[in-house]
Design an enzyme around this catalytic site. Structure first.
Site, PDB file in Angstrom:
ATOM      1  N   LYS A 252       0.839  -1.200   0.000  1.00  0.00           N
ATOM      2  CA  LYS A 252       0.000   0.000   0.000  1.00  0.00           C
ATOM      3  C   LYS A 252       0.876   1.253   0.000  1.00  0.00           C
ATOM      4  O   LYS A 252       2.012   1.232   0.464  1.00  0.00           O
ATOM      5  CB  LYS A 252      -0.868   0.033   1.277  1.00  0.00           C
ATOM      6  N   ARG A 326     -10.380 -11.488   2.474  1.00  0.00           N
ATOM      7  CA  ARG A 326     -11.257 -12.567   2.009  1.00  0.00           C
ATOM      8  C   ARG A 326     -10.555 -13.925   2.082  1.00  0.00           C
ATOM      9  O   ARG A 326     -11.208 -14.957   2.227  1.00  0.00           O
ATOM     10  CB  ARG A 326     -11.773 -12.251   0.594  1.00  0.00           C
TER      11      ARG A 326
HETATM   12  N1  BES Z   1      -7.980  -3.669   4.696  1.00  0.00           N
HETATM   13  C1  BES Z   1      -8.227  -3.288   3.357  1.00  0.00           C
HETATM   14  C2  BES Z   1      -9.527  -2.530   3.167  1.00  0.00           C
HETATM   15  C3  BES Z   1      -9.680  -1.207   3.876  1.00  0.00           C
HETATM   16  C4  BES Z   1      -9.512  -0.031   3.171  1.00  0.00           C
HETATM   17  C5  BES Z   1     -10.081  -1.135   5.185  1.00  0.00           C
HETATM   18  C6  BES Z   1      -9.699   1.183   3.802  1.00  0.00           C
HETATM   19  C7  BES Z   1     -10.249   0.086   5.825  1.00  0.00           C
HETATM   20  C8  BES Z   1     -10.063   1.235   5.115  1.00  0.00           C
HETATM   21  C9  BES Z   1      -8.293  -4.527   2.466  1.00  0.00           C
HETATM   22  O1  BES Z   1      -7.491  -5.583   2.845  1.00  0.00           O
HETATM   23  C10 BES Z   1      -7.801  -4.117   1.114  1.00  0.00           C
HETATM   24  O2  BES Z   1      -6.670  -3.754   1.008  1.00  0.00           O
HETATM   25  N2  BES Z   1      -8.669  -4.209   0.138  1.00  0.00           N
HETATM   26  C11 BES Z   1      -8.320  -3.847  -1.195  1.00  0.00           C
HETATM   27  C12 BES Z   1      -8.901  -4.898  -2.126  1.00  0.00           C
HETATM   28  C13 BES Z   1      -8.458  -4.761  -3.548  1.00  0.00           C
HETATM   29  C14 BES Z   1      -6.988  -5.028  -3.664  1.00  0.00           C
HETATM   30  C15 BES Z   1      -9.256  -5.737  -4.367  1.00  0.00           C
HETATM   31  C16 BES Z   1      -8.919  -2.482  -1.485  1.00  0.00           C
HETATM   32  O3  BES Z   1     -10.048  -2.235  -1.050  1.00  0.00           O
HETATM   33  O4  BES Z   1      -8.249  -1.663  -2.092  1.00  0.00           O
HETATM   34 MN    MN Z   2      -5.497  -5.429   2.101  1.00  0.00          MN
END
Ligand code: BES
Ligand code: MN
Ligand code: ZN
Length: 473
Positions: A252, A326
């Protein structure tokens, strides 16, 4: 802050009354009618009209009278907010008496206590000097001890969840979280089972192990059971427990990583909710499943293209290592479904897409069953937590079709929260299942009413209400 709650017969030196919008009616009409000209002038000058969020202290001889806005149409949630605003205003005053609960509303005593206790919340564990003080709130009149007890217990559970979310990620390894839960649950009729890495291998939890591979802190699956005698319904709760989400190899950026110690908020709500349910002796059997791991980019980490096999035997192609929630929930949901409970609820900070769609304050709700979806909506409404029903269109399933496995862990960008929900559905079995995406409301951005900055404890209260509604069904 250590706050004690009790009751008293008389208003004390610092007393808080509720005033409805328009400033005509109050919870202590005599006290309010007795305000003098200079006090009313003070109210005018401060702009106090009786809206929720307004609190003004007026001197009254050698006493202090707090006027707390109650708005026009008061419900339990608004009352909780009003009490939260009061808590923010009383500062270092050690003892406050109040009549805020005298509003003729079902559950008013609990709402005032919860709002006040949560409004005082501060995360002080990591300050060098001891900044915490003590305070007490005394409710004027004949107050039921059981109400005080129940509200105190819920506020304590929410506080525990907030603390755990706010705790720095290095200090909440999977094992540390297990230990925190074990001490919270001590003395309660809750049986705890913990799987370490060897157990997870034997039990084929390939999703959790795959995500854990890039981390030096070993994963855990925490399972706990509360089975009160006489319960006829079983609720299973699965909470996402990513103790830090760096994204893995799909790292990230700073902007998105900085709050990712909160990626275990679903786990925290699940554990705290179970303890609150057991303390309230709700007659619903509750089983919880909490997969715990970091998501880190170590040398053994998941690579885009790797394939994992979940507990229920389905295979998952990892195309984006940042869609890790997931993968771990796949194992948690599989385990939950094996017990054929009457309802499975999962709660997870799952997708940025849900946050984008619904903003900071709403959780997305998906369900395979209308009745189950409605039950959780009703529970959330009672809890004062906002959820919004989202669609689960089966034709969208093709977005997660994989060329090499049963499914892939990313769909396309548009509808990302829905694809995530459809992914989870593959592991939830055939019974009623509700998915709550709390990516937005798990984290607070401003102090307002009883809401805090950082971990909010979102979900604890809803889970308690779900168990309560199932008790009667
Ligand atoms: N933990 C994150 C989602 C999240 C984002 C929680 C903002 C709280 C605040 C999750 O694991 C994630 O990174 N999801 C990705 C999925 C994508 C790569 C398909 C996302 O939402 O960008
Ligand atoms: Mn994630
Ligand atoms: Zn995550």
């Amino acid at each position: 802050m250590t706050t004690t709650i009790g009751s008293t017969t008389q208003p004390g030196v610092a007393h808080a009354i509720g005033v409805y919008e328009g400033r005509e009616t109050s919870t202590d009409q005599d006290l309010f009618d007795g305000l003098g000209l200079s006090q009313l002038a003070l109210l005018d000058a401060s702009g106090f009209t009786g809206k929720i969020s307004q609190v003004v202290a007026v001197p009254d001889g050698d006493k202090l009278l707090y006027l707390v806005g109650l708005g026009e149409e008061l419900d339990r949630e608004q009352l909780r907010q009003a009490a939260g605003w009061l808590a923010r205003s009383v500062g270092r005053i050690e003892e406050v008496t109040t009549s805020l609960h005298s509003v003729g509303l079902d559950g008013a005593v609990q709402a005032v206590i919860e709002g006040f206790l949560l409004g005082q919340y501060e995360f002080t564990e990591y300050h060098a000097s001891d900044v915490a003080g003590t305070a007490s709130l005394l409710l004027v009149g004949d107050v039921d001890d059981a109400d005080i007890e129940r509200a105190g217990s819920l506020a304590m559970a929410v506080t525990w969840a907030r603390d755990l979310v706010n705790r720095p990620p290095r200090d909440k390894s999977p094992q540390a979280i297990v230990e925190a839960f074990q001490s919270l649950a001590e003395g309660l009729p809750i049986d705890v089972t913990v799987w370490d890495v060897a157990d997870l291998e034997r039990e084929r939890c390939g999703g959790l192990l795959g995500v854990n591979a890039g981390s030096t802190a070993p994963a855990r699956m925490l399972m706990a059971e509360y089975s009160p005698e006489g319960a006829t319904q079983t609720l299973a709760v699965v909470g996402k427990g990513i103790v830090f989400d760096s994204g893995g190899l799909n790292l990230k950026s700073f902007e998105f990583m900085k709050t990712m110690k909160s990626d275990m908020a679903g786990a925290a709500a699940t554990m705290a909710g179970l303890v609150a349910i057991a303390r309230a002796q709700i007659l619903t059997r509750v089983l919880v499943y909490v997969p715990l791991t970091e998501n880190m980019p170590g040398g053994a980490a998941n690579r885009p293209g790797d394939v994992l096999t979940a507990r229920n035997g389905k295979t998952m192609e990892v195309l984006n290592t940042d869609a890790e929630g997931r993968l771990v929930l796949a194992d948690g949901l599989s385990l939950a479904a094996e017990g054929n409970p009457d309802l499975i609820v999962d709660i997870a900070t799952l997708t940025g897409a849900s946050h984008v769609a619904l903003g900071h304050k709403y959780a997305g709700l998906w369900s395979s069953s209308d009745a189950a979806g409605s039950l959780v909506e009703a529970a959330a409404a009672r809890a004062g937590e906002r959820v919004w029903r989202m669609p689960l269109p089966l034709d969208y399933r093709k977005a997660i079709d994989s060329d090499v496995a049963d499914m892939k862990n990313t769909g396309e960008r548009y509808g990302g929260a829905i694809h995530a929900a459809l992914f989870l559905k593959e592991f939830a079995g055939d019974g009623p299942w509700v998915h709550l995406d709390i990516a937005g409301p798990a984290w607070g951005y401003d102090k307002a009413g009883y809401q805090s900055v950082g971990g909010t404890g979102f979900g604890v209260s809803t889970l308690v209400e779900v168990a309560g509604l199932m008790e009667g069904s």
